[in-house]
Write an enzyme that holds these catalytic residues in place. Structure first.
Site, short mmCIF file in Angstrom:
data_model
loop_
_atom_site.label_atom_id
_atom_site.label_comp_id
_atom_site.label_asym_id
_atom_site.label_seq_id
_atom_site.Cartn_x
_atom_site.Cartn_y
_atom_site.Cartn_z
CG ASN A 58 10.32 -21.00 -22.03
OD1 ASN A 58 11.22 -20.92 -21.19
ND2 ASN A 58 9.19 -20.32 -21.90
CE LYS A 59 8.45 -25.01 -16.77
NZ LYS A 59 8.93 -26.37 -16.36
CG ASP B 37 14.50 -23.85 -19.75
OD1 ASP B 37 13.43 -23.26 -19.93
OD2 ASP B 37 15.00 -24.03 -18.62
NE ARG C 172 11.51 -21.54 -11.84
CZ ARG C 172 11.59 -20.35 -12.40
NH1 ARG C 172 11.95 -19.28 -11.70
NH2 ARG C 172 11.31 -20.18 -13.68
N GLY C 173 14.87 -22.03 -13.35
CA GLY C 173 15.12 -21.03 -14.38
C GLY C 173 16.55 -21.26 -14.88
CB ALA C 174 17.88 -21.62 -18.31
NE ARG D 22 14.53 -28.88 -13.78
CZ ARG D 22 13.71 -27.83 -13.96
NH1 ARG D 22 14.01 -26.66 -13.42
NH2 ARG D 22 12.60 -27.94 -14.67
CD GLN E 34 7.15 -23.42 -13.00
OE1 GLN E 34 5.97 -23.56 -13.32
NE2 GLN E 34 8.04 -24.37 -13.16
#
Ligand code: MRU
Length: 355
Positions: free
Chosen positions: A257-258, A247, A57-59, A100, A206
């Protein structure tokens, strides 16, 4: 630790072997911080599942993993013509695009893989090698981008600062050094005596599971807080700067973002604290005029009602679980990219900065 040392002794994601028979190896992030376990993925379906379930995960890391996934797709083609192989690769990349929706790096990386396949002419077998070369380039470029973001970002950090971050934009979210955490790692290596406050980042933690783990391993002073403590910690004067990842960033600088990042940006503004986004140019989506057009991933309600296997809400309760929010450009002091710092954040400055 010198500045060229990798943050992740175990690579976040990588390719093992040659193009014809190799496979993807990545850290299963769902098992951190309890155990550091790598998993091997030999087919597109497993890689899709790994992205969907946040094992990777993470862009930027999603983009790199998906690029290698295109090579797995090519391996799955039955013996046939070049046209057959291209069709199978396209089907694989189309499928990976559905894993995603928010991180544009996924689509950016898959566009690059599609472009290699579509223009290729020649014998069938070498196309696999060409695809692997492209995936490796995406991986290597990301490494360089992260280092550059770290160098630019460190110039913004005042010695002795408390820095708040949200989610994980570190080595686990990229090829190696991170984006938001690259700024922190660089400042730490320069002896700037920083202390990080890491939001735990509900609902999938996270910040607690990954950011706190990375910083602690790297020897960067870090204090874990619940998301709802950020306002109080700011009021107590412990935070001099906020830096987060992204992201997808629209043409006007609105940044997804998150979930929870927008709230942090509002708190930072209320307390007069600079709020920075750190992201490579591959995270910009200049086709979107503003952040209202960024697709926001909706995730399984059980992440909220029974996260990590413990029931914490009544059965049948209605749940809303957007995985990301969009911080308006007006709340962002600057965007730290591998090409420099974009500030003020608006469409004109972004267009010039990204050429
Ligand atoms: O759902 P996740 O864990 O993939 O969300 C990740 C983030 O929001 C990160 O901050 C973002 O991808 C930047 S990573 C350098």
């Amino acid at each position: 630790m010198n500045s060229s040392a990798p943050v992740m002794e175990t690579p976040t994601v990588g390719w093992v072997g040659d193009a014809a028979s190799g496979f993807v190896r990545l850290i299963d992030q769902t098992r951190l911080p309890v155990e550091l376990v790598e998993i091997d993925l030999h087919d597109v379906a497993s890689l899709w599942e790994a992205i969907k379930s946040l094992r990777v995960r993470g862009a930027p890391a999603i983009g790199i993993a998906a690029a290698y996934g295109a090579v797995l797709g090519a391996q799955e083609a039955p013996l046939g013509t070049l046209a057959d192989l291209k069709e199978v690769v396209k089907a694989a990349t189309d499928h990976l695009r559905t894993s995603r929706p928010t991180a544009v790096n996924l689509f950016w990386a898959l566009d690059r893989m599609d472009a290699i396949a579509s223009v290729y002419e020649g014998p069938v077998a070498p196309l696999l090698g060409r695809l692997l070369d492209e995936a490796r380039s995406i991986h290597d470029e990301d490494r360089a981008m992260c280092r550059s973001i770290g160098s630019f970002g460190a110039t913004l950090v005042q010695p002795g600062s408390g820095i708040l971050t949200h989610c994980n934009a570190g080595g686990l979210a990229t090829s190696d050094y991170g984006t938001a955490l690259a700024v922190i790692f660089s400042a730490h290596e320069l002896g700037k005596n920083v202390r990080v406050f890491a939001d735990e980042t509900r609902p999938l933690l996270q910040g607690a599971r990954l950011t706190a783990w990375e910083l602690q391993r790297r020897g960067v002073p870090v204090t874990l807080i619940c998301d709802n403590m950020a306002a109080q910690v700011m009021k107590e004067g412990k935070i001099q700067m906020v830096v987060v990842g992204a992201d997808r960033i629209a043409a006007n600088g609105d940044a997804a973002n998150k979930i929870g990042t927008y709230g942090v940006a509002l708190l930072a503004r209320a307390h007069g604290i600079p709020f920075y986004v750190a992201a490579p140019s591959s995270t910009f989506d200049l086709s979107l005029v503003d952040g209202s057009l960024i697709p926001i991933e909706q995730r399984d309600p059980r992440e909220i009602t029974e996260g990590f296997g413990k029931v914490t809400a009544p059965t049948g309760i209605d749940v809303y679980n957007p995985a990301f929010d969009v911080t308006p450009a007006q709340l962002i002091t600057g965007i730290i990219t591998e090409r420099g710092i974009i500030s003020p954040v608006n469409a004109d400055v972004i267009r010039v900065a990204l050429g």
